[in-house]
Design a protein around this motif. Structure first.
Motif, mmCIF file in Angstrom:
data_model
loop_
_atom_site.group_PDB
_atom_site.id
_atom_site.type_symbol
_atom_site.label_atom_id
_atom_site.label_comp_id
_atom_site.label_asym_id
_atom_site.label_seq_id
_atom_site.Cartn_x
_atom_site.Cartn_y
_atom_site.Cartn_z
ATOM 1 N N GLU A 134 0.832 -1.200 0.000
ATOM 2 C CA GLU A 134 0.000 0.000 0.000
ATOM 3 C C GLU A 134 0.865 1.248 0.000
ATOM 4 O OE1 GLU A 134 -3.122 0.036 -0.422
ATOM 5 O OE2 GLU A 134 -3.679 -2.049 -0.045
ATOM 6 N N LYS A 135 0.273 2.355 -0.448
ATOM 7 C CA LYS A 135 1.011 3.611 -0.520
ATOM 8 C C LYS A 135 1.197 4.233 0.857
ATOM 9 C CE LYS A 135 -0.131 6.321 -3.835
ATOM 10 N NZ LYS A 135 -0.899 7.291 -4.668
ATOM 11 N N GLU A 136 0.165 4.151 1.691
ATOM 12 C CA GLU A 136 0.221 4.778 3.023
ATOM 13 C C GLU A 136 -0.688 4.044 3.986
ATOM 14 O OE1 GLU A 136 0.743 6.761 5.455
ATOM 15 O OE2 GLU A 136 2.376 8.095 4.889
ATOM 16 N N ALA A 137 -0.890 4.646 5.162
ATOM 17 C CA ALA A 137 -1.568 3.965 6.258
ATOM 18 C C ALA A 137 -3.079 4.106 6.231
ATOM 19 C CB ALA A 137 -1.038 4.486 7.598
ATOM 20 N N MET A 138 -3.647 4.783 5.230
ATOM 21 C CA MET A 138 -5.102 4.912 5.162
ATOM 22 C C MET A 138 -5.570 4.774 3.720
ATOM 23 S SD MET A 138 -7.719 7.763 6.750
ATOM 24 C CE MET A 138 -7.820 6.946 8.348
ATOM 25 N N LEU A 139 -6.681 4.053 3.553
ATOM 26 C CA LEU A 139 -7.302 3.836 2.250
ATOM 27 C C LEU A 139 -8.702 4.445 2.274
ATOM 28 C CD1 LEU A 139 -7.100 2.362 -0.554
ATOM 29 C CD2 LEU A 139 -8.186 0.409 0.552
ATOM 30 N N VAL A 140 -9.017 5.227 1.240
ATOM 31 C CA VAL A 140 -10.332 5.864 1.117
ATOM 32 C C VAL A 140 -11.024 5.274 -0.106
ATOM 33 C CG1 VAL A 140 -11.594 8.040 0.906
ATOM 34 C CG2 VAL A 140 -9.421 7.967 2.145
ATOM 35 N N ALA A 141 -12.299 4.931 0.042
ATOM 36 C CA ALA A 141 -13.023 4.276 -1.055
ATOM 37 C C ALA A 141 -14.481 4.704 -1.056
ATOM 38 C CB ALA A 141 -12.928 2.758 -0.920
ATOM 39 N N MET A 142 -15.115 4.547 -2.219
ATOM 40 C CA MET A 142 -16.546 4.796 -2.387
ATOM 41 C C MET A 142 -17.205 3.524 -2.903
ATOM 42 S SD MET A 142 -16.485 8.507 -4.282
ATOM 43 C CE MET A 142 -18.264 8.464 -4.523
ATOM 44 N N GLY A 143 -18.427 3.288 -2.464
ATOM 45 C CA GLY A 143 -19.148 2.113 -2.923
ATOM 46 C C GLY A 143 -20.522 2.058 -2.265
ATOM 47 N N GLU A 144 -21.135 0.884 -2.332
ATOM 48 C CA GLU A 144 -22.459 0.687 -1.760
ATOM 49 C C GLU A 144 -22.451 -0.485 -0.795
ATOM 50 O OE1 GLU A 144 -25.288 0.161 -4.863
ATOM 51 O OE2 GLU A 144 -25.310 2.275 -5.434
ATOM 52 N N ILE A 145 -23.169 -0.329 0.305
ATOM 53 C CA ILE A 145 -23.395 -1.434 1.233
ATOM 54 C C ILE A 145 -24.906 -1.590 1.379
ATOM 55 C CG2 ILE A 145 -21.217 -1.178 2.468
ATOM 56 C CD1 ILE A 145 -22.735 0.290 4.674
ATOM 57 N N GLY A 146 -25.425 -2.748 1.007
ATOM 58 C CA GLY A 146 -26.866 -2.932 1.042
ATOM 59 C C GLY A 146 -27.600 -1.935 0.176
ATOM 60 N N THR A 180 -26.788 1.028 -0.348
ATOM 61 C CA THR A 180 -26.696 2.353 0.249
ATOM 62 C C THR A 180 -25.328 2.941 -0.058
ATOM 63 O OG1 THR A 180 -28.084 1.559 2.077
ATOM 64 C CG2 THR A 180 -26.971 3.668 2.375
ATOM 65 N N PRO A 181 -25.224 4.018 -0.836
ATOM 66 C CA PRO A 181 -23.916 4.599 -1.170
ATOM 67 C C PRO A 181 -23.254 5.213 0.059
ATOM 68 C CG PRO A 181 -25.632 5.348 -2.695
ATOM 69 C CD PRO A 181 -26.332 4.705 -1.535
ATOM 70 N N ILE A 182 -21.981 4.905 0.249
ATOM 71 C CA ILE A 182 -21.221 5.470 1.364
ATOM 72 C C ILE A 182 -19.803 5.799 0.902
ATOM 73 C CG2 ILE A 182 -22.504 4.075 3.053
ATOM 74 C CD1 ILE A 182 -19.786 2.502 3.414
ATOM 75 N N VAL A 183 -19.098 6.552 1.741
ATOM 76 C CA VAL A 183 -17.653 6.744 1.623
ATOM 77 C C VAL A 183 -17.030 6.079 2.842
ATOM 78 C CG1 VAL A 183 -15.765 8.417 1.532
ATOM 79 C CG2 VAL A 183 -17.910 8.896 0.338
ATOM 80 N N ALA A 184 -15.959 5.319 2.642
ATOM 81 C CA ALA A 184 -15.314 4.612 3.743
ATOM 82 C C ALA A 184 -13.828 4.939 3.761
ATOM 83 C CB ALA A 184 -15.510 3.095 3.613
ATOM 84 N N ALA A 185 -13.281 5.005 4.968
ATOM 85 C CA ALA A 185 -11.842 5.214 5.161
ATOM 86 C C ALA A 185 -11.366 4.196 6.186
ATOM 87 C CB ALA A 185 -11.556 6.636 5.633
ATOM 88 N N GLY A 186 -10.237 3.540 5.899
ATOM 89 C CA GLY A 186 -9.729 2.521 6.805
ATOM 90 C C GLY A 186 -8.239 2.661 7.028
ATOM 91 N N GLN A 187 -7.819 2.532 8.285
ATOM 92 C CA GLN A 187 -6.396 2.594 8.626
ATOM 93 C C GLN A 187 -5.788 1.201 8.613
ATOM 94 O OE1 GLN A 187 -6.988 5.494 12.105
ATOM 95 N NE2 GLN A 187 -4.840 5.788 11.573
#
Length: 318
Positions: free
Chosen positions: A106-118, A120-127
Motif C-alpha cells: 500500500e502507498k500509506e496507512a489509510m485507504l479511502v473508497a466509495m461504494g455501496e453497502i446494502g 446504500t452509497p457510502i464513503v469509507a476510510a480505513g487505517q
C-alpha cells in the motif's frame, strides 16, 4: 535385487524432488494458540474460528467484505511532503516508508473508497495498522479531509475504521496538527447533516483516539479492541495502582458509556447497513441484498388468491 536401483535411486529422487511447503499456509492465533489454515482464516475475515479472537485485517480486505459484491472505487488522496523534517533515527524516514510500502503493498496507512453497502452509497476510510502501526501523519490527515469532502460532495455518510498507535513521530508537530485538521473535517460532515460512523478496531490509541476516532455520531468497536489515549501500563506506572480487568477494552468502554455497540466483524456489514439507512431516513434494507419487489398487479393478486377448490371444475366443463 539391485539395492542401488531399487532403494538408493528412489530415495535420492524423493529428496531432490520434494516440494517446499509455503510457510504462510498456517497462522497461529495470538489468543488461544490454535493453528489456523490460511484459507479458513481468510474466509472468516481473520477471526479465529476457535476462540473468536479478532486478528488484524487490511483495509483492502475489509472493504472487499464490506461493499456489495466486493466492488469499490478508490479515492485519490493528495500527496504530502515526503520528509519535511529530514528525520532520521536508526533509519532515514524515506527508507522506513519504502520498507512499509514494500511489506504491505500500500502507498500509506489509510485507504479511502466509495461504494455501496446494502444498496446504500457510502464513503469509507480505513487505517492499516501493518503500515508503520497505522500512525497518523500528514497523509492520514489528507485522507480524512478528502473522505469528508467526497462525502459532502456526493451527499453520502462516512464510515471510518480506526486502527493506530497514535501520531507519527517522524513528522513531529506536523503529525499532531492532523488532530485539529481531522476535527474540522468531521465538523464539515455535521454541518452538512451527514452521518459519521466510527468503527474502532484493535488497537486505537494516542492522538487518533483524542481526535477523529471518538467524534462519531455512532461509535462501534470490535470485540476486545484496545481503545485508549495512554496505554494501561503507562497509567499503572503513573497512579501506582492495579487497573480493573479488561480496562480500556471495548466491552469495558461499552459498559461505561463510551461506545454504542460492540459488534463482531462477521456481523459488521449488516450492522452498518442498518445504522446508515436509519440515520439517512431510508427504509430497512431488503434481505438478501435484492431490490424491493414490485407491487403485485390486480390480476396477479387474483391469481394468487385462487385456491384449487375455487378453480373451475374441468369435469363439469366436459
Amino acid at each position: 535385487m539391485n539395492w542401488i536401483t531399487n532403494y538408493v535411486r528412489p530415495r535420492i529422487n524423493s529428496i531432490f524432488s520434494r516440494r517446499e511447503v509455503p510457510e504462510n499456509l498456517w497462522k497461529k492465533c495470538d489468543e488461544c494458540g490454535t493453528m489456523l489454515f490460511h484459507r479458513e482464516l481468510s474466509d472468516n475475515l481473520n477471526v479465529c474460528t476457535n476462540c473468536g479472537h479478532h486478528m488484524a485485517i487490511t483495509p483492502r480486505d475489509r472493504f472487499t467484505a464490506l461493499f456489495d459484491g466486493g466492488v469499490f472505487a478508490e479515492v485519490a488522496v493528495p500527496e504530502p511532503l515526503t520528509d519535511p523534517l529530514q528525520f532520521r533515527d536508526q533509519k532515514r524516514y524515506p527508507d522506513r516508508m519504502r520498507t512499509a510500502q514494500k511489506t504491505t503493498g500500500e502507498k500509506e496507512a489509510m485507504l479511502v473508497a466509495m461504494g455501496e453497502i446494502g444498496r446504500t452509497p457510502i464513503v469509507a476510510a480505513g487505517q492499516d495498522f501493518s503500515f508503520m502501526g497505522g500512525s497518523m501523519g500528514m497523509y492520514v490527515g489528507n485522507a480524512i479531509i478528502t473522505a469528508a469532502e467526497t462525502a459532502v460532495t456526493h451527499r453520502r455518510p462516512l464510515v471510518l475504521f480506526s486502527a493506530a498507535g497514535g501520531a507519527r513521530m517522524q513528522e513531529g508537530i506536523l503529525s499532531l496538527m492532523q488532530m485539529p485538521r481531522s476535527t474540522v473535517a468531521v465538523q464539515m460532515l455535521k454541518e452538512a447533516g451527514l452521518p459519521y460512523i466510527v468503527v474502532l478496531t484493535h488497537p486505537t490509541t494516542g492522538g487518533v483516539t483524542a481526535s477523529y476516532a471518538m467524534l462519531g455520531d455512532v461509535q462501534i468497536a470490535e470485540p476486545n479492541a484496545l481503545i485508549c489515549f495512554a496505554g494501561p501500563r503507562v497509567i499503572e506506572q503513573t497512579i501506582r495502582e492495579k487497573l480493573p480487568d479488561g480496562f480500556q477494552r471495548a466491552e469495558y468502554l461499552l459498559d461505561h458509556g463510551m461506545l454504542d455497540r460492540v459488534t463482531p466483524r462477521g456481523r459488521m456489514r449488516e450492522e452498518l447497513i442498518g445504522i446508515t439507512r436509519m440515520l439517512l431516513g431510508l427504509d430497512p434494507a431488503v434481505a438478501g441484498d435484492l431490490p424491493a419487489p414490485e407491487p403485485a398487479s390486480d390480476s396477479a393478486e387474483a391469481k394468487t388468491a385462487e385456491t384449487p377448490d375455487e378453480r373451475p371444475d374441468e369435469d363439469a366443463k366436459t
